[in-house]
Design an enzyme around this catalytic site. Structure first.
Site, mmCIF file in Angstrom:
data_model
loop_
_atom_site.group_PDB
_atom_site.id
_atom_site.type_symbol
_atom_site.label_atom_id
_atom_site.label_comp_id
_atom_site.label_asym_id
_atom_site.label_seq_id
_atom_site.Cartn_x
_atom_site.Cartn_y
_atom_site.Cartn_z
ATOM 1 N N CYS A 106 0.811 -1.225 0.000
ATOM 2 C CA CYS A 106 0.000 0.000 0.000
ATOM 3 C C CYS A 106 0.838 1.266 0.000
ATOM 4 O O CYS A 106 0.316 2.352 -0.259
ATOM 5 C CB CYS A 106 -0.935 0.022 1.203
ATOM 6 S SG CYS A 106 -2.254 -1.179 1.045
HETATM 7 N N1 COA Z 1 -20.551 -9.460 6.654
HETATM 8 C C1 COA Z 1 -21.122 -9.550 7.860
HETATM 9 N N2 COA Z 1 -20.436 -9.770 8.994
HETATM 10 C C2 COA Z 1 -19.105 -9.911 8.879
HETATM 11 C C3 COA Z 1 -18.437 -9.847 7.652
HETATM 12 C C4 COA Z 1 -19.214 -9.608 6.497
HETATM 13 N N3 COA Z 1 -18.669 -9.509 5.283
HETATM 14 N N4 COA Z 1 -17.122 -10.031 7.854
HETATM 15 C C5 COA Z 1 -16.956 -10.200 9.171
HETATM 16 N N5 COA Z 1 -18.153 -10.139 9.803
HETATM 17 C C6 COA Z 1 -18.433 -10.297 11.233
HETATM 18 C C7 COA Z 1 -17.386 -11.153 11.919
HETATM 19 O O1 COA Z 1 -17.734 -12.517 11.810
HETATM 20 C C8 COA Z 1 -17.462 -10.647 13.345
HETATM 21 O O2 COA Z 1 -18.555 -11.274 14.002
HETATM 22 P P1 COA Z 1 -18.477 -11.634 15.561
HETATM 23 O O3 COA Z 1 -18.357 -10.293 16.252
HETATM 24 O O4 COA Z 1 -19.759 -12.328 15.789
HETATM 25 O O5 COA Z 1 -17.251 -12.480 15.710
HETATM 26 C C9 COA Z 1 -17.808 -9.168 13.195
HETATM 27 O O6 COA Z 1 -18.357 -9.028 11.877
HETATM 28 C C10 COA Z 1 -16.608 -8.260 13.316
HETATM 29 O O7 COA Z 1 -15.548 -8.751 12.478
HETATM 30 P P2 COA Z 1 -14.128 -8.091 12.429
HETATM 31 O O8 COA Z 1 -13.281 -8.811 11.434
HETATM 32 O O9 COA Z 1 -13.604 -7.963 13.804
HETATM 33 O O10 COA Z 1 -14.515 -6.661 11.826
HETATM 34 P P3 COA Z 1 -13.852 -5.258 12.002
HETATM 35 O O11 COA Z 1 -14.827 -4.372 12.653
HETATM 36 O O12 COA Z 1 -12.464 -5.336 12.531
HETATM 37 O O13 COA Z 1 -13.731 -4.775 10.465
HETATM 38 C C11 COA Z 1 -12.070 -4.601 8.727
HETATM 39 C C12 COA Z 1 -12.966 -5.511 9.540
HETATM 40 C C13 COA Z 1 -11.190 -5.433 7.847
HETATM 41 C C14 COA Z 1 -12.940 -3.697 7.861
HETATM 42 C C15 COA Z 1 -11.250 -3.715 9.675
HETATM 43 O O14 COA Z 1 -10.640 -4.504 10.670
HETATM 44 C C16 COA Z 1 -10.161 -2.939 8.963
HETATM 45 O O15 COA Z 1 -10.397 -2.202 8.032
HETATM 46 N N6 COA Z 1 -8.932 -3.042 9.448
HETATM 47 C C17 COA Z 1 -7.791 -2.360 8.860
HETATM 48 C C18 COA Z 1 -7.575 -2.976 7.562
HETATM 49 C C19 COA Z 1 -6.484 -2.370 6.778
HETATM 50 O O16 COA Z 1 -6.213 -1.210 6.790
HETATM 51 N N7 COA Z 1 -5.816 -3.198 6.050
HETATM 52 C C20 COA Z 1 -4.832 -2.779 5.187
HETATM 53 C C21 COA Z 1 -5.125 -3.391 3.905
HETATM 54 S S1 COA Z 1 -4.019 -2.759 2.770
#
Ligand code: COA
Length: 385
Positions: free
Chosen positions: A168
């Protein structure tokens, strides 16, 4: 010619500036609704096909995705892609592109050239006056010949080019590399091109990440101020940082190939521990920005605009708050996440490209990337003319 250019012309010191940026946006786009509909159809088919194993407790059923979760967790509402149909076909959910012969421009070069032409046109620059092309992106279409050299040839540039990958942060690392070439006198005009066909590294069958990425290409023309157009952005300073982390990883490579049959756990595609990334990267980047501002004698709370990496709206909110000292509004920290999704290294450049014309001469802002590696890059810029 502006005053800076005059004084530096007189002293003969080469000083890098951003002369222009360029953008190529693929015409096709996938909304969250379309994406989730296709994902959930795939989940239903998969669970039906494995109904017996699921009933016997030998297999966990796949869970559906949701539009509400995606928008709330990431801020993403849609993403552009190079070829939509196969990505949202529940029976495919992978990129498919017409094969091209070696005598045809490759896909990645094609969109890189489009973004580069946009930047050259905006700068009023003839490609023959460019000395070097850096293709800075998260993934390369092939190992060699370099994408940069193909782009160089397509544009008619007499000089050199090479590829660089810092995930990135590829574009900001590219900008510093280009700026260093200019400072050292090894080049006067350098194109940093970031064609990001991220649909190729995304696991469209993984519920946790299937919504994250989109395709795009950007270009940044870094030049010696003495040849730059009157309207340009001074580069006040650049700073790069890397800290090894497995929290964002992709094991694909010439020794490791993707397994097309794996579902939701293919480590030859993008995988991440999103929560850990969020928690670790926000403080690292906020601190880096404030330290670098101090080094450059810039008051971080007085920055007119932050063009941050576009991965997650929540991360950007927190980083902007720590830097500016208050919650940033859209004018101070614009987002392109809603329509572009995460476009890897291109994200902060798109944000800059689409949101800089309204700023006044003397306004200071920050282009900042962060992501896998971990890697982070800051480019403090000030508008001239
Ligand atoms: N639809 C519905 N629910 C979903 C889902 C989807 N597509 N994906 C995950 N969930 C659920 C999970 O199962 C979890 O359920 P639980 O609480 O019952 O266990 C809940 O949503 C939360 O999941 P989580 O993975 O902890 O979500 P989050 O709030 O951390 O968001 C990201 C996920 C990836 C959007 C976030 O962590 C993020 O953006 N992080 C930084 C990423 C980043 O910058 N990466 C760099 C890439 S270059």
């Amino acid at each position: 010619m502006n005053t800076h250019a005059t004084s530096h012309a007189a002293s003969g010191v080469a000083r890098p500036v951003i002369s222009a940026t360029g953008l190529f946006t693929p015409p096709e786009s996938i909304s969250n609704e379309e994406l989730v509909e296709s994902f959930n159809a795939f989940v239903e088919r998969h669970n039906a096909a494995h109904a017996d194993a699921i009933a016997a407790g030998e297999m966990e059923p796949l869970q559906p995705s949701s539009v509400g979760f995606i928008e709330k967790a990431s801020g993403i509402k849609a993403r552009h892609v190079m070829n939509k149909a196969p990505l949202i076909d529940p029976a495919i959910m992978e990129p498919r592109h017409e094969p091209r012969g070696n005598d045809e421009l490759s896909l990645m070069a094609e969109i890189g050239v489009a973004a580069a032409r946009d930047a050259l046109e905006r700068a009023g620059r003839d490609a023959r006056d460019v000395d070097a092309v850096l293709c800075a992106a998260s993934n390369m279409q092939r190992p060699y010949p370099a994408m940069a050299i193909e782009i160089q040839q397509a544009l008619g540039i007499d000089g050199f080019g090479f590829d660089m990958n810092v995930a990135c942060s590829s574009a900001t690392f590219g900008i510093q590399t280009a700026a260093d070439y200019v400072r050292a006198g090894n080049a006067r005009s350098v194109l940093v091109v970031s064609p990001e066909i991220t649909s190729g590294h995304l696991n469209w069958r993984d519920r946790d990440s299937h919504f994250i990425f989109g395709d795009v290409a950007t270009a940044v023309l870094v030049e010696d101020t003495q040849m730059a157009p009157a309207e340009h952005w001074d580069i006040l300073g650049t700073r790069l940082k890397t800290v090894f982390s497995n929290n964002i990883r992709n094991n694909f490579g010439f020794l490791n190939r993707a397994d097309p049959d794996s579902i939701g756990s293919d480590d030859k595609l993008f995988v991440q521990e999103g929560r850990k990334v969020f928690k670790e990267v926000v403080p690292m980047v906020a601190e880096m920005i404030v330290d670098e501002a101090q080094r450059l004698s810039v008051d971080p709370t007085g920055l007119r605009r932050l063009w941050l990496h576009q991965a997650n709206a929540g991360m950007n909110r927190l980083i902007a708050q720590r830097v500016l000292g208050h919650e940033a509004n859209d004018d101070e920290s614009p987002t392109v996440l809603d329509t572009y999704g995460n476009t890897s290294s291109a994200g902060s450049i798109i944000a800059f490209h689409l949101n800089n014309e309204d700023l006044a001469a003397g306004d200071t802002g920050l282009i900042c990337s962060f992501g896998a590696g971990y890697s982070a890059g800051t480019v403090f810029v000030r508008k001239v003319a």
